[in-house]
Design a protein around this motif. Structure first.
Motif, short mmCIF file in Angstrom:
data_model
loop_
_atom_site.label_atom_id
_atom_site.label_comp_id
_atom_site.label_asym_id
_atom_site.label_seq_id
_atom_site.Cartn_x
_atom_site.Cartn_y
_atom_site.Cartn_z
N VAL A 63 0.82 -1.21 0.00
CA VAL A 63 0.00 0.00 0.00
C VAL A 63 0.86 1.26 0.00
CG1 VAL A 63 -1.70 1.30 1.35
CG2 VAL A 63 -2.00 -1.14 0.99
N SER A 64 2.00 1.22 0.65
CA SER A 64 2.85 2.41 0.72
C SER A 64 3.38 2.84 -0.65
CB SER A 64 4.02 2.17 1.68
OG SER A 64 4.83 1.11 1.21
N ALA A 65 3.30 1.97 -1.66
CA ALA A 65 3.72 2.31 -3.01
C ALA A 65 2.59 2.97 -3.80
CB ALA A 65 4.21 1.07 -3.75
N SER A 66 1.44 3.15 -3.18
CA SER A 66 0.29 3.77 -3.83
C SER A 66 0.42 5.29 -3.79
CB SER A 66 -1.00 3.35 -3.12
OG SER A 66 -1.13 1.94 -3.12
N SER A 67 -0.32 5.96 -4.68
CA SER A 67 -0.28 7.43 -4.71
C SER A 67 -1.53 7.95 -5.42
CB SER A 67 0.97 7.92 -5.43
OG SER A 67 0.95 7.51 -6.79
N VAL A 68 -1.77 9.24 -5.25
CA VAL A 68 -2.87 9.90 -5.95
C VAL A 68 -2.48 11.34 -6.22
CG1 VAL A 68 -4.08 10.53 -3.82
CG2 VAL A 68 -5.37 10.35 -5.94
N GLU A 69 -2.90 11.83 -7.39
CA GLU A 69 -2.66 13.22 -7.76
C GLU A 69 -3.92 13.72 -8.46
OE1 GLU A 69 0.71 15.92 -10.02
OE2 GLU A 69 1.15 13.84 -9.50
N VAL A 70 -4.49 14.82 -7.94
CA VAL A 70 -5.79 15.29 -8.40
C VAL A 70 -5.74 16.79 -8.67
CG1 VAL A 70 -8.23 15.52 -7.78
CG2 VAL A 70 -6.96 13.51 -7.04
N SER A 71 -6.47 17.20 -9.71
CA SER A 71 -6.62 18.61 -10.06
C SER A 71 -8.11 18.93 -10.09
CB SER A 71 -5.99 18.84 -11.44
OG SER A 71 -6.23 20.14 -11.87
N LEU A 72 -8.51 20.01 -9.39
CA LEU A 72 -9.90 20.44 -9.35
C LEU A 72 -10.00 21.85 -9.91
CD1 LEU A 72 -9.21 19.01 -6.30
CD2 LEU A 72 -11.67 19.07 -6.30
N PRO A 73 -10.58 22.03 -11.10
CA PRO A 73 -10.76 23.38 -11.63
C PRO A 73 -11.76 24.15 -10.77
CG PRO A 73 -11.27 21.70 -13.29
CD PRO A 73 -11.07 21.02 -12.00
N ILE A 74 -11.38 25.33 -10.31
CA ILE A 74 -12.27 26.12 -9.45
C ILE A 74 -13.52 26.54 -10.21
CG2 ILE A 74 -12.49 28.21 -8.06
CD1 ILE A 74 -10.75 25.97 -6.80
N ASN A 75 -13.41 26.75 -11.53
CA ASN A 75 -14.62 27.11 -12.26
C ASN A 75 -15.58 25.93 -12.39
OD1 ASN A 75 -13.48 25.56 -14.29
ND2 ASN A 75 -13.21 27.24 -15.72
N GLY A 76 -15.14 24.74 -11.96
CA GLY A 76 -16.03 23.58 -11.89
C GLY A 76 -16.78 23.50 -10.57
N LEU A 77 -16.57 24.49 -9.71
CA LEU A 77 -17.27 24.55 -8.42
C LEU A 77 -18.75 24.85 -8.67
CD1 LEU A 77 -16.09 26.52 -5.34
CD2 LEU A 77 -18.28 27.06 -6.32
N TRP A 78 -19.62 24.12 -7.97
CA TRP A 78 -21.05 24.38 -8.10
C TRP A 78 -21.64 24.53 -6.71
CZ3 TRP A 78 -24.29 26.79 -10.70
CH2 TRP A 78 -25.65 26.63 -10.52
N ALA A 79 -22.25 25.68 -6.46
CA ALA A 79 -22.80 26.00 -5.14
C ALA A 79 -24.32 25.90 -5.10
CB ALA A 79 -22.36 27.40 -4.73
N PHE A 80 -24.92 25.25 -6.12
CA PHE A 80 -26.37 25.03 -6.18
C PHE A 80 -27.16 26.34 -6.30
CE2 PHE A 80 -24.32 21.66 -3.71
CZ PHE A 80 -24.54 20.59 -4.58
N SER A 81 -26.47 27.43 -6.63
CA SER A 81 -27.09 28.73 -6.85
C SER A 81 -26.12 29.54 -7.71
CB SER A 81 -27.30 29.45 -5.51
OG SER A 81 -27.37 30.84 -5.66
N ALA A 82 -26.60 30.03 -8.84
CA ALA A 82 -25.72 30.77 -9.75
C ALA A 82 -25.10 31.99 -9.07
CB ALA A 82 -26.49 31.19 -10.99
N LEU A 83 -25.87 32.69 -8.26
CA LEU A 83 -25.38 33.88 -7.57
C LEU A 83 -24.29 33.52 -6.55
CD1 LEU A 83 -25.75 36.94 -7.41
CD2 LEU A 83 -27.45 36.56 -5.60
#
Length: 193
Positions: A63-83
């Motif tokens: 398991v110690s040889a495992s890894s993860v790398e993630v990118s989250l575009p902020i413009n992909g944020l959704w707050a359930f309200s356009a405003l």
């Protein structure tokens, strides 16, 4: 005899697909990152991040040889309200014009019981990097019935302080602590054509 060969072939496939280490690509359609907090004690709103991209390497035997790398575009944020969505993308909050992406890159993966992992890594938001620990649960590792390729899925949780990332507006009335829940599905990429 035929049954024995079939079982041997399946075991060989399972061993090669999930024994050490397998590299997966996150499926953005089946990956959700949700953040929630207390708003003056009246409500507990949430926002979601979509369009998540990344790679996950999992080694079931080490398991110690495992890894993860993630990118989250902020413009992909959704707050359930356009405003509210527009408000969170403004310079008062995530400032997506100047800091368009949040990232997470693991620095250590440890076993934490059967099907459980502790994933330590660097979370970067608004250009500020802080260490974070994800409590992760392996949901399933098997051949995906639709993709006919090796797939894996995890759930994970963590709590971060938004003030650590320059998002301290209205603390403590709007809670500093933000709970993050993640579910992800990833698949071995298709071979290059």
């Amino acid at each position: 005899m035929r049954k024995t060969l079939l079982v041997a072939a399946l075991l060989a496939f399972a061993g090669s697909a999930f024994a050490a280490p397998v590299s997966y690509k996150l499926d953005p359609n089946h990956t959700n990152v949700l953040a929630s907090w207390s708003h003056f004690g009246f409500s507990n709103p949430s926002v979601g991040f979509s369009q998540v991209e990344g790679t996950l390497v999992y080694d079931a035997d080490k398991v110690s040889a495992s890894s993860v790398e993630v990118s989250l575009p902020i413009n992909g944020l959704w707050a359930f309200s356009a405003l509210f969505n527009e408000h969170l993308n403004s310079a008062d909050w995530f400032d997506s014009a100047q800091f368009p992406t949040a990232t997470f890159k693991s620095t250590k993966v440890e076993a934490a019981g059967k099907g459980k992992l502790k994933v330590t890594g660097d979370l970067t938001i608004r250009g500020i990097t802080k260490p974070v620990v994800l409590d992760a649960t392996l949901n399933k590792a098997a051949e995906h019935p639709l993709g006919k390729r090796a797939a894996i899925g995890f759930n994970a949780t963590t709590t971060v302080k938004r003030s650590d990332f320059g998002l301290a507006k209205y603390v403590p009335n709007v809670s500093d602590e933000v709970q993050i829940r993640i579910t992800t599905e990833a698949m071995v990429p298709k071979p290059a054509q």
